[in-house]
Design a protein around this motif. Structure first.
Motif, short mmCIF file in Angstrom:
data_model
loop_
_atom_site.label_atom_id
_atom_site.label_comp_id
_atom_site.label_asym_id
_atom_site.label_seq_id
_atom_site.Cartn_x
_atom_site.Cartn_y
_atom_site.Cartn_z
N UNK A 158 -17.14 43.68 9.32
CA UNK A 158 -16.41 42.41 9.35
C UNK A 158 -16.35 41.83 10.75
N UNK A 159 -16.48 40.50 10.84
CA UNK A 159 -16.29 39.81 12.11
C UNK A 159 -14.79 39.64 12.37
N UNK A 160 -14.45 39.35 13.63
CA UNK A 160 -13.04 39.09 13.95
C UNK A 160 -12.52 37.90 13.15
N UNK A 161 -13.38 36.89 12.98
CA UNK A 161 -12.97 35.72 12.20
C UNK A 161 -12.65 36.12 10.76
N UNK A 162 -13.47 37.01 10.17
CA UNK A 162 -13.24 37.44 8.79
C UNK A 162 -11.92 38.19 8.67
N UNK A 163 -11.59 39.00 9.66
CA UNK A 163 -10.32 39.74 9.64
C UNK A 163 -9.14 38.78 9.65
N UNK A 164 -9.21 37.78 10.53
CA UNK A 164 -8.12 36.81 10.61
C UNK A 164 -8.06 35.94 9.36
N UNK A 165 -9.23 35.55 8.83
CA UNK A 165 -9.25 34.74 7.60
C UNK A 165 -8.62 35.53 6.45
N UNK A 166 -8.88 36.83 6.40
CA UNK A 166 -8.29 37.66 5.34
C UNK A 166 -6.78 37.71 5.45
N UNK A 167 -6.28 37.76 6.68
CA UNK A 167 -4.82 37.78 6.88
C UNK A 167 -4.20 36.46 6.44
N UNK A 168 -4.85 35.34 6.80
CA UNK A 168 -4.32 34.03 6.39
C UNK A 168 -4.39 33.89 4.87
N UNK A 169 -5.46 34.44 4.26
CA UNK A 169 -5.59 34.39 2.80
C UNK A 169 -4.43 35.10 2.11
N UNK A 170 -3.95 36.19 2.71
CA UNK A 170 -2.82 36.91 2.13
C UNK A 170 -1.58 36.03 2.08
N UNK A 171 -1.41 35.17 3.11
CA UNK A 171 -0.23 34.32 3.17
C UNK A 171 -0.40 33.04 2.35
N UNK A 172 -1.65 32.51 2.33
CA UNK A 172 -1.90 31.24 1.64
C UNK A 172 -3.15 31.37 0.77
N UNK A 173 -3.11 32.19 -0.29
CA UNK A 173 -4.31 32.42 -1.10
C UNK A 173 -4.85 31.17 -1.77
N UNK A 174 -3.98 30.19 -2.04
CA UNK A 174 -4.44 28.97 -2.71
C UNK A 174 -5.10 28.01 -1.73
N UNK A 175 -4.86 28.19 -0.44
CA UNK A 175 -5.38 27.26 0.57
C UNK A 175 -6.60 27.80 1.30
N UNK A 176 -6.65 29.13 1.50
CA UNK A 176 -7.73 29.74 2.27
C UNK A 176 -8.39 30.82 1.44
N UNK A 177 -9.71 30.77 1.25
CA UNK A 177 -10.40 31.80 0.45
C UNK A 177 -10.57 33.10 1.23
N UNK A 178 -10.97 34.15 0.52
CA UNK A 178 -11.30 35.41 1.17
C UNK A 178 -12.56 35.23 2.01
#
Length: 253
Positions: free
Chosen positions: A195-215
């Motif tokens: 995983x890239x650093x961006x993917x790790x952060x995107x995954x964290x944001x997805x946990x908080x806003x699953x309807x707004x940000x995809x995995x």
């Protein structure tokens, strides 16, 4: 501690423990948090589940005596983490170890940089089994582990030039193994997912806003070339190496 050469064929066993109690005359009491195996030549982040320790520290700060990490070979010999390739404090700032926690009350991820303490020669340790991640209380209550789903990895794909109708101008080969990437990029992103650093952060944001940000998406991280012999528009025979034709490895982006 044995000397160790980074033989890519060696399997390393990396275990991380919470220090429960320290003594002046004997080895500390340790609680096994997570254990991973990887090839000595592997590159990328190692992700360990330290939920039990963070829950313990949230209840009472005085119990935070830190973490201890061990690296061993298949035959049980301890290896210096630095010689095994772990960067730790000696690495660049962008590759320092860190802890990610998820608090439902504030809905904000917290990043705390921690350095792993210098290891001493391994002594017999107290071990235990942790419950399944889905049953751990507290911080990770909102994280649902995908049961039975494949993690992001490379899959077989043979491309036939005959099926594509290209054999009227392609001389050789008649096809090749191109491979493709598919699988789940669910939090926490394991080291095997590249995983890239961006993917790790995107995954964290997805946990908080699953309807707004995809995995994060499973995609090629390394590609290689393939040589093709073919006729050009003037019927000249050309041998050309085409870049980025074969997927060598996959990861989460």
């Amino acid at each position: 501690m044995r000397s160790f050469t980074r033989d890519v064929n060696k399997t390393l066993h990396i275990s991380i423990y919470e220090i429960m109690k320290e003594y002046s005359n004997r080895e500390s009491d340790l609680f096994l948090l997570d254990l991973q195996e990887l090839q000595a030549g592997a590159e990328g982040w190692l992700v360990f589940d330290v939920t039990a320790a963070s829950n313990h520290w949230l209840v009472n700060r005085k119990y935070n005596l830190g973490l201890r990490l061990y690296v061993e070979t298949d035959d049980g010999h301890s290896v210096d983490p630095g010689l095994a390739g772990l960067l730790g404090r000696r690495g660049p700032r962008s590759k320092q170890p860190f802890m990610v926690t998820f608090f439902r009350a504030s809905q904000n991820p917290v990043r705390v940089t921690r350095a792993v303490k210098q290891l001493k020669k391994r002594q017999p340790k107290k071990t235990n089994d942790l419950p399944h991640p889905n049953k751990l209380p507290g911080i990770f209550d909102d994280i649902h582990v995908s049961e039975g789903r494949q993690v992001c990895r490379r899959h077989e794909l043979y491309v036939s030039f005959q099926d594509l109708g290209w054999l009227d101008w392609v001389i050789a080969p008649q096809g090749y193994s191109a491979f493709y990437c598919e699988g789940e990029c669910a939090f926490p992103l394991d080291s095997c997912m590249n995983a890239t650093n961006h993917a790790i952060l995107q995954s964290l944001v997805h946990l908080m806003k699953p309807e707004a940000v995809p995995k994060a998406c499973c995609a090629p991280t390394k590609l290689s070339a393939t040589s093709v012999l073919y006729y050009d528009s003037n019927n000249n025979v050309i041998l050309k190496k085409h870049r980025n034709m074969v997927v060598k490895s996959c990861g989460c982006h």
